[in-house]
Write an enzyme that holds these catalytic residues in place. Sequence first.
Site, mmCIF file in Angstrom:
data_model
loop_
_atom_site.group_PDB
_atom_site.id
_atom_site.type_symbol
_atom_site.label_atom_id
_atom_site.label_comp_id
_atom_site.label_asym_id
_atom_site.label_seq_id
_atom_site.Cartn_x
_atom_site.Cartn_y
_atom_site.Cartn_z
ATOM 1 N N HIS A 155 8.968 10.648 -4.540
ATOM 2 C CA HIS A 155 8.214 11.147 -3.393
ATOM 3 C C HIS A 155 7.407 10.030 -2.725
ATOM 4 O O HIS A 155 6.335 10.274 -2.162
ATOM 5 C CB HIS A 155 7.300 12.312 -3.779
ATOM 6 C CG HIS A 155 8.004 13.408 -4.503
ATOM 7 N ND1 HIS A 155 8.751 14.365 -3.860
ATOM 8 C CD2 HIS A 155 8.094 13.687 -5.834
ATOM 9 C CE1 HIS A 155 9.277 15.200 -4.752
ATOM 10 N NE2 HIS A 155 8.897 14.801 -5.959
ATOM 11 N N SER A 278 10.461 -12.230 15.155
ATOM 12 C CA SER A 278 9.758 -11.693 16.313
ATOM 13 C C SER A 278 9.664 -12.755 17.399
ATOM 14 O O SER A 278 9.525 -13.945 17.107
ATOM 15 C CB SER A 278 8.349 -11.234 15.910
ATOM 16 O OG SER A 278 7.571 -10.916 17.056
#
Length: 451
Positions: A155, A278
């Site tokens: 989870h 980037s």
Amino acid sequence: MSSYVIDSALFRDQFGTQAMRDIFSDGNTVQKWLDVEAALARVQARLGIIPQAAADEIQHKARVELIDLQALKAEMDRTSHPIVPLLRAMKKACHGDAGEYIHWGATTQDIMDTGTVLQLRDALREIDSAMRVVLDKAAALAKTHRDTTMVARSHGQQALPITFGFKAAVWVAELRRNLLRLSQMRERVLVGQFSGAVGTLAALGDQGIEVQEGLFRELGLGAPEITWHVSRDGMAELACVLGICASTLGKIAHEIYTLQKTETAELEEPFSPGKVGSSTMPHKRNPPACETVVALSRIVRSTVPLALESMMAEHERDKIVLQTEREFVSRTCSMTHAAALKMVNVLDRLSVRTRNMERNLHIQNGLLLSEAVMMHLSDALGRQEAHEIVYRVCMEVFEQGGNLKDAILNEPELKGRISAQELDRVLDPHAYIGLSGVFVDRVLDLPVPAA
């Protein structure tokens, strides 16, 4: 600018491969049609249905380089038909009356379906080969890191310790099942189509089955028990199996993507100087290969509903489904193959940051081993009572800080139940990996399915 990424000179290698572009090129598509026509002529000549001289001439001229593809395209546009213009071109190319014997007893869909299956045979060979290398690379990681302890997460939260080899072995087992699926699928998908106008082979009389079986022996394909002109379950199964394969690749890529996040930093896809993350942030080391594989897997999965929808064919012939398949079959194969080759490169040079794995075992100050503490106390307290106490202690540590060892030792209900020395052993994450190594060995000992 290209209208679709697979054909884009700029983006095509992100969404496809040269091998798949060659297999599904216009030239190879027409060549596969000609291969079927030539094989049909050879078989029919042996059976005395057409003259041997005609079959020899058809065989000699069944070469795509003898076909003007631009003229063929113009005729396809004019006639709204793909095969009739090819038959006319072949008739012109053949000497004498040999061209009159091309396509004897066949219908357009027979040639096109069988041509597609021949392309799929080549495509599946490429995909299977790439998937086997992915499996090999994953198996190498499982073997190398059989005992490399890391955090398991459920989870999205830290759960218990495992080994990275165990995680990779889960990938290996799934990849092996996919190879088995690919192998089993071939039996049902690599089946030729030669049935005549409505599937009854009426034009060939009592020789129809003999021609059909001879044709598919010639082409190395399976022979159907009855026409599949409107039974498109084979193409639907193809899309479903490739969707599963691509999803496995996407899941592995997404796992690496997740574990490459700065705060975790346990894995990193291959990096080389010059790779830019980037245009504005020079520090970025992004995972573009994994991101692309995840995207490809999503696109391939999206073809599955379309393939299932294409099973809804009408009567004995239906071009609607054929036009639908023409759009997604090559795309699905191309993207699956691209995803597999990208994962080969990712897994081959994957950075496994064992130091960060070790660091992350301890960031919860012992809470990672709450189950181990609970199970150790269960003999004396009972499992449920131990769970209640350890749960309460863990929540206090989580909310108020500190560490699990001190909290357990200071818990009044646990006084005398466990010593500090015992607790140190219980809270050692390397000692609580269960049968991780055994499962790795078990997976790696299994044979790889035959191609």
